[in-house]
Design a protein around this motif. Sequence first.
Motif, short mmCIF file in Angstrom:
data_model
loop_
_atom_site.label_atom_id
_atom_site.label_comp_id
_atom_site.label_asym_id
_atom_site.label_seq_id
_atom_site.Cartn_x
_atom_site.Cartn_y
_atom_site.Cartn_z
N ASP A 207 7.39 6.09 -27.10
CA ASP A 207 6.34 6.92 -26.51
C ASP A 207 6.88 7.62 -25.28
O ASP A 207 7.98 7.35 -24.82
CB ASP A 207 5.11 6.08 -26.17
N GLY A 208 6.07 8.54 -24.75
CA GLY A 208 6.46 9.28 -23.56
C GLY A 208 6.00 10.72 -23.64
O GLY A 208 5.08 11.05 -24.39
N ALA A 209 6.64 11.58 -22.85
CA ALA A 209 6.36 13.01 -22.89
C ALA A 209 7.18 13.63 -24.02
O ALA A 209 8.38 13.41 -24.10
CB ALA A 209 6.70 13.66 -21.56
N PHE A 210 6.53 14.41 -24.88
CA PHE A 210 7.27 15.04 -25.99
C PHE A 210 8.06 16.24 -25.49
O PHE A 210 9.22 16.39 -25.82
CB PHE A 210 6.29 15.44 -27.09
N GLY A 211 7.44 17.10 -24.71
CA GLY A 211 8.16 18.17 -24.04
C GLY A 211 8.28 19.46 -24.84
O GLY A 211 8.23 19.47 -26.07
N SER A 212 8.46 20.55 -24.12
CA SER A 212 8.48 21.87 -24.75
C SER A 212 9.73 22.09 -25.60
O SER A 212 9.69 22.81 -26.60
CB SER A 212 8.36 22.97 -23.69
N VAL A 213 10.86 21.49 -25.23
CA VAL A 213 12.06 21.62 -26.06
C VAL A 213 11.84 20.94 -27.40
O VAL A 213 12.18 21.48 -28.46
CB VAL A 213 13.30 21.04 -25.35
#
Length: 498
Positions: free
Chosen positions: A331-337
């Motif tokens: 889990d975590g931040a998926f992010g724009s990249v």
Amino acid sequence: MVTDVHGALTRQAELLDALLTPEPPPRRRWPYVAVALAVIAAALAAVGVAHYRSGPQGPPHPSKWDPRVQKYVDFVEKKRELTFKHPVFVDFLSDAPFEKQVTADRDELSDDDLEQLDEYAGMMRALGLVEGDVDLFDKQNELQGKGIIGFYSYQDERLRIRGTEITPAVESTIVHELTHALQDQNFDLGQRFTELDKADDAAASAASEGFHALVEGDARRIEGLWRNHLSDKDRAALDKEQKKGQQGFEKDAKDIPEAMVTMLAAPYELGQALLDVAVQQGGDVAVDNLFRSPPRTEEQQLDPWTLVADHQGLLSVPAPELPAGTKSFDDGAFGSVGWLLVLSERLSTPQALTAVDGWGGDSYAAYQQDGVSCVTIDYRGDTPEDLAQMHSALQRWVARGPKGSAEVAKEDQTLVFHSCDPGKDAAKVASGRSKDALGLAITRTYLSLQMVKAGLEVQVARCGADRLVREFTPAQLNDPHIDQQRVLRAVLPCRTDD
């Protein structure tokens, strides 16, 4: 590593300089990537190459530098405007012992490790990044064994270089890895990475990715300065050797999923673009300032102006709710990249970039449900219009994938995206355009930077670059006979002149 994510931007730079400034244009050639030790997949972390220091006393160091690397030490100190606190060991290794350093042995994996690898493979299929029966362990090992040509270890503070002879390409690698050693001694990289990895929240995972890109981009920047300082003859020799290595890597890596290669290369490419923008706006001091206050989101890597000019942060998104009885394995931040790579496998690269530009924040969780890997991502856009654009993009992405494996819904100001592994035998629909998508974003950054250098305001340059990468294909932008009037028409609406 020897891979070229986005191709040469020389034509674009020359064209824009010719159109926007009377000064003769500088030439830019993108060097092939010389990759240090990569952050390997989380499932391999326990058995892969350890790279954080341990113990209060630290590892031993030599009393003086290896004479073979002294001139590179002097160069790195001068260009980076920092000083080494002590020498480090530099090991020149032939292929077999070097590959042993950067790969893992399947026999070292426990049953739990193998199960976790299957979970991650399913997660990547759910996201459309790989298809079919993919052995992540073998592919990651293959990617590292073939792609890494040198690394600096934060654990034992040694450089390891592939090659026992100091060729032009090895020189470039030494400069890159010495830069990491210098960063470590001045900014305690090992400790900072350890702290970021221990923090179990989405913000920390995003910050870790941003710091990694910053570290690699800085080393790429100094490596580029090394190339620029060479004589024409030596520079040609370096280019020739790196081109040969690039071709060899592409041949050897043809069976590795494109997205895995792109994910490995992204921090180096994005990090260098970020620092080039930062240096242009704030001078060399901006580099050290970023090490003290690094980018906190992938958006700030994908579009450096959001950090340097907009000082844009992120929207807080709570962890997604999971089905009863399930527990996340990642889990975590998926992010724009991450979004850009995912969307580009089923949408055109301009469509993917448009959707990603409106990223405001997200949070993901991957889990197993009835023996199948699934992932849920809660997403927020900067504006309602941005949210609508991503919603539309994800609906098209879902429609083009295996039936019934994914869905997206809008709940108030949040999108809830859910996708499960369609299976090893699902129809293959991925386009393999992740590298092109990353290249499109980086091309836009460098076009905008060139326009700023030519005298345009930052907002005008950003607008013009964005219009150009959507108006023209990369091949057209590199065409020496491109229609210059068409270029001007594309940029003209961005001008703010009365």
